[in-house]
Each structure stands twice: as structure tokens, then as C-alpha cells.
Design an enzyme around this catalytic site. Sequence first.
Site, PDB file in Angstrom:
ATOM      1  N   ASP A 112       0.838  -1.199   0.000  1.00 58.16           N
ATOM      2  CA  ASP A 112       0.000   0.000   0.000  1.00 58.16           C
ATOM      3  C   ASP A 112       0.877   1.255   0.000  1.00 58.16           C
ATOM      4  O   ASP A 112       1.752   1.395   0.858  1.00 58.16           O
ATOM      5  CB  ASP A 112      -0.911  -0.010   1.235  1.00 58.16           C
ATOM      6  CG  ASP A 112      -2.020   1.020   1.132  1.00 58.16           C
ATOM      7  OD1 ASP A 112      -3.157   0.622   0.871  1.00 58.16           O
ATOM      8  OD2 ASP A 112      -1.734   2.232   1.304  1.00 58.16           O
ATOM      9  N   TYR A 187      -3.366  -4.266 -12.562  1.00 61.67           N
ATOM     10  CA  TYR A 187      -3.154  -4.342 -14.008  1.00 61.67           C
ATOM     11  C   TYR A 187      -1.689  -4.589 -14.271  1.00 61.67           C
ATOM     12  O   TYR A 187      -0.831  -4.364 -13.410  1.00 61.67           O
ATOM     13  CB  TYR A 187      -3.562  -3.024 -14.706  1.00 61.67           C
ATOM     14  CG  TYR A 187      -2.478  -1.991 -14.586  1.00 61.67           C
ATOM     15  CD1 TYR A 187      -2.333  -1.259 -13.419  1.00 61.67           C
ATOM     16  CD2 TYR A 187      -1.534  -1.832 -15.607  1.00 61.67           C
ATOM     17  CE1 TYR A 187      -1.290  -0.364 -13.267  1.00 61.67           C
ATOM     18  CE2 TYR A 187      -0.480  -0.944 -15.453  1.00 61.67           C
ATOM     19  CZ  TYR A 187      -0.377  -0.213 -14.286  1.00 61.67           C
ATOM     20  OH  TYR A 187       0.677   0.641 -14.135  1.00 61.67           O
ATOM     21  N   ILE A 238     -10.600 -10.746   2.396  1.00 61.27           N
ATOM     22  CA  ILE A 238     -10.620 -11.677   1.279  1.00 61.27           C
ATOM     23  C   ILE A 238      -9.708 -12.846   1.606  1.00 61.27           C
ATOM     24  O   ILE A 238      -8.541 -12.671   1.954  1.00 61.27           O
ATOM     25  CB  ILE A 238     -10.218 -10.977  -0.024  1.00 61.27           C
ATOM     26  CG1 ILE A 238     -11.363 -10.036  -0.420  1.00 61.27           C
ATOM     27  CG2 ILE A 238      -9.980 -11.993  -1.139  1.00 61.27           C
ATOM     28  CD1 ILE A 238     -10.950  -8.853  -1.160  1.00 61.27           C
ATOM     29  N   ASN A 473      -5.165   1.482  -6.603  1.00 58.33           N
ATOM     30  CA  ASN A 473      -3.941   0.763  -6.251  1.00 58.33           C
ATOM     31  C   ASN A 473      -2.743   1.705  -6.107  1.00 58.33           C
ATOM     32  O   ASN A 473      -1.718   1.311  -5.562  1.00 58.33           O
ATOM     33  CB  ASN A 473      -3.621  -0.322  -7.287  1.00 58.33           C
ATOM     34  CG  ASN A 473      -4.147  -1.686  -6.859  1.00 58.33           C
ATOM     35  OD1 ASN A 473      -4.621  -1.850  -5.748  1.00 58.33           O
ATOM     36  ND2 ASN A 473      -4.059  -2.662  -7.752  1.00 58.33           N
ATOM     37  N   TYR A 474      -2.868   2.928  -6.636  1.00 62.04           N
ATOM     38  CA  TYR A 474      -1.813   3.924  -6.442  1.00 62.04           C
ATOM     39  C   TYR A 474      -2.287   4.903  -5.372  1.00 62.04           C
ATOM     40  O   TYR A 474      -2.354   6.104  -5.570  1.00 62.04           O
ATOM     41  CB  TYR A 474      -1.503   4.645  -7.755  1.00 62.04           C
ATOM     42  CG  TYR A 474      -0.862   3.769  -8.814  1.00 62.04           C
ATOM     43  CD1 TYR A 474      -0.263   2.555  -8.475  1.00 62.04           C
ATOM     44  CD2 TYR A 474      -0.833   4.153 -10.156  1.00 62.04           C
ATOM     45  CE1 TYR A 474       0.335   1.752  -9.445  1.00 62.04           C
ATOM     46  CE2 TYR A 474      -0.236   3.365 -11.119  1.00 62.04           C
ATOM     47  CZ  TYR A 474       0.343   2.169 -10.757  1.00 62.04           C
ATOM     48  OH  TYR A 474       0.940   1.388 -11.722  1.00 62.04           O
TER      49      TYR A 474
END
Length: 534
Positions: A112, A187, A238, A473-474
Site C-alpha cells: 500500500d 493491471y 478476502i 492501487n496507487y
Amino acid sequence: MKATSPILLLGLAILMLSLSCAIPNPVFNNFFPCLSSHSSPLYPISEVFYTSNNSSFLSVLHSYIRNRRFSTSATPKPFAIVSAKHEFHIQSTLICAKQCGLQVRIRTRGHDYEGLSYVSQVPFVVLDMFNLRSIDIDMSKSTAWVQAGATLGELYYRISEKSNVHAFPAGVCVGVGTGGHFSGGGYGNLMRKYGLSVDNIIDAKLVIVNGTILNRESMGEDVFWAIRGGGGASFGVILSWKIKLVPVPAKVTVFNKKWILENNATDVVYRWQQVAHKLPNEIFTRAVAQVVNGGQKGKETVQVSFVGHFLGQSNSLIPLMNERFPELGLLQTDCIEMSWIECTIFWADLPNGTSIDALLKRASEPDIFFKAKSDYVKKTIPKAGLESIWKLMIEIGFRGLMQWNPYGGRMSEILESETPFPHRAGNIFQILYFVTWVEEGTVVSNHYINMTRTFYNAMTSYVSKDPREAFLNYRDLDIGHASPNSNESLSSAKVYGAKYFKENFDRLVRVKTMVDPDNFFKNEQSIPPLPPYV
Ligand SMILES: Cc1cc2nc3c(=O)[nH]c(=O)nc-3n(C[C@H](O)[C@H](O)[C@H](O)COP(=O)(O)OP(=O)(O)OC[C@H]3O[C@@H](n4cnc5c(N)ncnc54)[C@H](O)[C@@H]3O)c2cc1C
Ligand SMILES: *[C@@H]1O[C@H](CO)[C@@H](O)[C@H](O)[C@H]1NC(C)=O
Ligand SMILES: *[C@@H]1O[C@H](CO)[C@@H](O)[C@H](O)[C@H]1NC(C)=O
Ligand SMILES: *[C@@H]1O[C@H](CO)[C@@H](O)[C@H](O)[C@H]1NC(C)=O
Ligand SMILES: *[C@@H]1O[C@H](CO)[C@@H](O)[C@H](O)[C@H]1NC(C)=O
Ligand SMILES: *[C@@H]1O[C@H](CO)[C@@H](O)[C@H](O)[C@H]1NC(C)=O
Ligand SMILES: *[C@@H]1O[C@H](CO)[C@@H](O)[C@H](O)[C@H]1NC(C)=O
Ligand SMILES: *[C@@H]1O[C@H](CO)[C@@H](O)[C@H](O)[C@H]1NC(C)=O
């Protein structure tokens, strides 16, 4: 973390208040007894439980911190770490943390960008997932169950053991965890051919707040939609994903062609903007700009590396590029053919000749500090704009890199509403700003963080607006954040929510309200439920 934010200061004040209230009988001290009473003797909790009393506490904490900004002595530390080895450990951690008023931060591999998986301003527990990393591939159906703690490198390696003509579309950094990476979109260089990781996920197992484990059928399509790009950490833990493998040829081609300003890199980049998102889906060519010392008389200049990936052999790639993108000047000698698994080593920037066994190795502790941000570009930046961007990079002493990733292809065919990730048709490319430094100390950190923001501000006129889109994600707390300890209004979450998710934010809020109405799973950029909540 950023000491400048008034919201975080407020968070600190509340923290001190709650600590002092708790001193007579620290309710956290009931956490371990609670865990013990909720655990199965077959899976002893004492083997996976750490507090500052355990000598290995700090090394366990630091082993999955990827950004040195968040491993300083000033970084808030968790009250405890549970390195789950069994789903029981997860269930009891959730139940007991709730009972003891501790927040839970879920960490898979700790990539993260803002450290949200292992830093909080309120008393918290880190739930580590790295031990839950099995990968179970069914070649007869081209599917696999992947536990959330597995890394991309482990996944790629296990696929290659079964087949050299299968792959999975995901990131190029092989140490990233599938728990965080997939739930945030995920991605890599197969994006133009097959879309994101989330576009290829067909089932999942999720532990919700009361400890119940749900799969796609029992969680329902709304929750299954939300965890594929909406960030797992808002909805539950998850446990695993079921993915659909994709076909790749036995040989793929990669290249890394470098241009500097003195050789008209600007012309090549200008042209790249016009063609890279329109090339056949089999071609992914990333442009990476860096300040280097390679100019005339050793002067600083900007070097742009065009790092390419082609699902096919060079004898078909060269004529295609000569016709569509001659400015790149791609030659046969620039191209390297290899199997898909070998090219993961190339893309991970590991030294030439590195064995694919490296994909299974744990990443060493990082030596860098970094600050990252992202942008989306919808119209070509004119040459004069490119020139002013390079000039600014040199002027401010930009360290690290700016990465431009072409969109188009499969990405444009998928509707914005199909997953929470909304950055689909209409985007020419995505930008990652990744500023790095190695010097210690807050003065240096503030300097480079400020530099990143200055540069980002200077990009405003070239990138998406209303909202200025960003990639989850960034993660970037600058684009808006909430204090997890206060009753944030929905409107403050909407500020970052609109940038990460656009119109999908409202549906994410509805799902959150269904699955976690009391807002147990929260962080500075989580999805809040509809009020009332505590
Ligand atoms: C060097 C580097 C390269 C990268 N390259 C790429 C790339 O090529 N493509 C790309 O898309 N991204 C890339 N990223 C970004 C990366 O995908 C995200 O940082 C991702 O969230 C990391 O996942 P993680 O599990 O390692 O991180 P963590 O820090 O462990 O988790 C990230 C977030 O997900 C949550 N989370 C983690 N596990 C779970 C779980 N099991 N259940 C629920 N929530 C969970 C955490 O609480 C946190 O909010 C890169 C990052 C780095 C540092
Ligand atoms: C950490 O310390 C506690 C209390 O002393 C102990 O019960 C536990 O087993 C230790 N954890 C590990 C992983 O050894
Ligand atoms: C560490 O151990 C001491 C002595 O047993 C105890 O009082 C304290 O609460 C423990 N701290 C934590 C964080 O578990
Ligand atoms: C947990 O919550 C789910 C969804 O609300 C519910 O179906 C289930 O019965 C609950 N389980 C327990 C043990 O409370
Ligand atoms: C750069 O472009 C100019 C003008 O088009 C041309 O004259 C020059 O030869 C080019 N330089 C290189 C190194 O390609
Ligand atoms: C690695 O080095 C070998 C031998 O020098 C060379 O043939 C090969 O093309 C190189 N591969 C990469 C990925 O650079
Ligand atoms: C941040 O950078 C800007 C522009 O370079 C400068 O004017 C400003 O003083 C800097 N601020 C801090 C806090 O360093
Ligand atoms: C949040 O709101 C609830 C209900 O209104 C209240 O009980 C609680 O104290 C508030 N919490 C904070 C941190 O303000």
C-alpha cells in the site's frame, strides 16, 4: 504519516484521550484471552500472535513494509499482530477486535502506497495474510483458486509449472499480494489484451464482520462486484480468489528502447500518445520518463524508456511497428524473445539471467522512501506541453520516475459500471508519478513529498478533471481522506470516492451498508456506509 494534516492531529488527540480513558483497565489486554477462547486447539493462536512483548514483534511488523516512510520510530505501531495461518485465526481476530474496540488493518504484502494496511492513528491490530498463500490450479478448466496471501510471483510461477501458454493479467511487481492488488483493480502488461485482474476473477471467498465466510453465491452479485476493484478492506477479509487463466503464445517479445531529449525523445513521446492506445491489443508499450545524467557534456536530461511487450514473435512485431510507429525506431536487435514466465523477470526489473525461482523469493526489505500519485489522460499533450514537463522535471530535481501506461484495447470495451474501477473508454493513458529517495529524516521527506505535489499541480491542465481521476492501487491520501475515528460525513468520502470510482461510488456505499453497516472495516480512504453509523 503526515503530521501536517489537521484531521490526523484530531485523530491523535482522540487516540490519546481513548488511551488515557483505558489505562485503569486496558480493554485491549482482553484481546489475547478473547482470541484464545475463540480458537480451535488444532490451530493454537499463540503461534501467530505478537505484541511488543514478543522480541520478534518489530521484525514481523517490518517484514512487509515496502515504503520506509512508514517504518520510522514515529510511525504508530499496532497493539498486536496476528499472522493468520488458518481461517479460524481471521474469524477470532475480527470478533475479538470488535469486542475490545480495536481497529483491524488487513495486510497481505504491505505494498500500500500510504501504508494503510499496517498504520493507523487509533489502537489497532494488523491481520497478516501472507501465510495463507496456497494456489490450486485446474488446467482442465483453465481456472485457479488463489489464496489472498499469495504473491503475483508465486501465482505466475505456479501457472508456468502447469503450462507455458497460460498466464494471468496482473501487475509487474512480483512481490505484490493478490489480496490487495486484485481488490484494488490490478493491471499489468496484458491489460490491453485481457483487461484488469478483476475482469478475470470468477469467484471469491470473503470473511465478513461477524466471521461468516461467504463465496460468490452466498455473498451475492453486489458484494462480489464491490470487492473486485472497490478495495477489499472496506468490506471484509478476502480469503481467496477464483481466477480464469488466459492464453498466451509460447514465445513473447519484449524490448526496452531508450530515447533522450537530445535525440528528439519529445517527438517519439508525442507520437506514442497518438498510437500506443490504438495499436493491436497484443502490444503494450509503457513510456517511462526519468531525469538522467546522459545529456551533452554530462548535463541532466530526460530519458524516456519505451518498455514493450508483444504477444507474438519479433518478425511480426517489427513490420507492424515500422508501419504504425516508425518514430520509435524499433529494430530486430532491440527485441528479445522468451517465454511468458521469463518475461515476468524482465518486467520485474530483475537482472538479466535471474532464474525464475526468484519469483518465489520474499522481497528484501526496501531501501527507499517514496511518494506516489496517479492521473488519467484523455487528450494528447501538445509538444510544447511535453517540453515544459521535461523542463520542470529537471528544474525541480525530480527523482524516481514518471510512468505512462497506454489504455485502449480491451480496457475500452468494458463498461465503467461493470466493476468499481471506472477508468475505461476515453482514456489514452494512465500516469504513475513515483518519487523516491534514500536519505533519512523528515526534512528530506517533506522536500520530496512537496516536490511530488508541485509536479502534480503543474500537470493539472493536461489530465482528467471533474473529477481528476485516480487509481486506487496507487493510493494517495492527498486526494482526500477521512479520519477513521470520527463520524465522517458521506460527503467527505465522496471527494476521494469520486476520483477513484466516479459514478460507482454510490453503489459501493449501498453495498457497504448491506455488508458492514456499523463501519467496522475502515481506514482513511474506505467506503462509508449510509448513516446512521458509529
Ligand atoms: C513496487 C510496487 C509495484 C507495483 N506495481 C503495480 C502494478 O504493476 N500494477 C498495479 O495494479 N499495482 C501495482 N502496485 C500497487 C499495488 O497493486 C497495490 O499497492 C496493492 O494494493 C498491493 O497489495 P498488497 O497486498 O501487497 O498490499 P497491502 O498493503 O497488504 O494491502 C493494500 C490494501 O489492500 C487491503 N488488503 C490487503 N489484503 C487484503 C485482504 N486479504 N482482504 C481485504 N483487504 C485487503 C489492505 O488493507 C490495504 O488497504 C505496485 C506497488 C508497489 C509498491
Ligand atoms: C508472544 O508472546 C506471547 C506472550 O508471552 C506468547 O503467548 C506467544 O506465543 C508469543 N508469540 C509467538 C509467535 O511466539
Ligand atoms: C507485556 O507484558 C506485561 C507484563 O506481563 C503486561 O503488563 C503488558 O500488558 C504486556 N503488553 C502487551 C502490549 O501485551
Ligand atoms: C453473519 O451475517 C450474515 C449476513 O448478515 C448472516 O447471514 C449470518 O447469519 C451471520 N452469522 C452469524 C454467526 O451471526
Ligand atoms: C531531431 O529532429 C530534427 C528536426 O526534425 C532533425 O533535424 C534532427 O536530425 C533530429 N535529431 C535526431 C538526433 O534524430
Ligand atoms: C541477457 O544476456 C544475454 C547474453 O548476454 C543476451 O543474449 C540476452 O538477450 C539478454 N536478455 C535480456 C533480457 O536482456
Ligand atoms: C514546496 O515547493 C514549492 C515550490 O517548489 C515552494 O514554493 C514551497 O516553499 C515548498 N514548501 C515546503 C513546505 O517546502
Ligand atoms: C459518532 O456518532 C455516534 C452516534 O451519533 C456517537 O455515539 C459517537 O460518539 C460519535 N463518535 C465520534 C468519534 O464522534
